[in-house]
Design a protein around this motif. Sequence first.
Motif, PDB file in Angstrom:
ATOM      1  N   ARG A 173      -1.656  -1.531 -10.835  1.00 48.88           N
ATOM      2  CA  ARG A 173      -2.269  -0.747  -9.761  1.00 48.88           C
ATOM      3  C   ARG A 173      -2.806   0.559 -10.341  1.00 48.88           C
ATOM      4  N   GLU A 231       3.416  -1.684 -11.108  1.00 46.49           N
ATOM      5  CA  GLU A 231       2.815  -2.126  -9.845  1.00 46.49           C
ATOM      6  C   GLU A 231       1.705  -3.137 -10.120  1.00 46.49           C
ATOM      7  N   SER A 263       0.830  -1.209   0.000  1.00 49.22           N
ATOM      8  CA  SER A 263       0.000   0.000   0.000  1.00 49.22           C
ATOM      9  C   SER A 263       0.857   1.249   0.000  1.00 49.22           C
ATOM     10  N   ALA A 297       1.880   2.052  -3.484  1.00 46.00           N
ATOM     11  CA  ALA A 297       0.825   2.126  -4.480  1.00 46.00           C
ATOM     12  C   ALA A 297       0.781   3.478  -5.167  1.00 46.00           C
TER      13      ALA A 297
END
Length: 231
Positions: free
Chosen positions: A143, A140, A32, A35
């Motif tokens: 993401r 990612e 996280s 992110a």
Amino acid sequence: MEVQWLGVEFPRPGPPHRAVGLIFSMLLGAWSAQALEMLVGKIPFLQAVNGSTVMLPCSYASCIGIEDLYFNWQFNDNGTMQKVCDSVIASETSVPKVAIYRERVEFVGMNRANNISILLWNITFEDSGEYTCFGRNPKEKGRNHSAIFHLLVVDELKVVDNTLTIMIASAVGGAIAALMGFMLLKNFTLYVLSKLEERNKECLVTSSGIDNTENGLSGSKADSKPTPKKK
């Protein structure tokens, strides 16, 4: 249960599924933190006059960097999302080639400081609404994130009446000034009274010394007459 080793007690490790859950939580927290984020500023709202030119801000952030980052701007037209522009940024140093799908729109970000803002020329009332800045980072594992910016087009900017605020500020300032004046006057009065009290004490001591001298008490400077001899 606890385990002793060299006289020191250590807690026995929990079940394996708890350890796995803890590791998964730590990895999820680290993921996280890395992110992708799309940012439209601390104040995602703008009120502008009809016919003016405005900038809709947006920037991206990623702890691990980007690779072929896809982004676009979309306009919410009464529930229907219309694409304003889009492009792919190969790397953090490359300048994207942006495709524009709406009139009076110009891309001004140029990827400097992760900036992907757009400019709206000669805005009209139809330009009012929600603009979404969207991004997806393949580095990612796809993401994605988005942020919404609100634009309100008006005839003229209303002048905010600050009379009440000024009155309240003046009243509070006057009260503080009056309190400070009262405290200064109080301290000055106490200072004067203390000086008068010291002066009165000095006067009493001086008067007491004079009285003793006049009455011929011990310690006075009056000439003592010799006792007459008996014949």
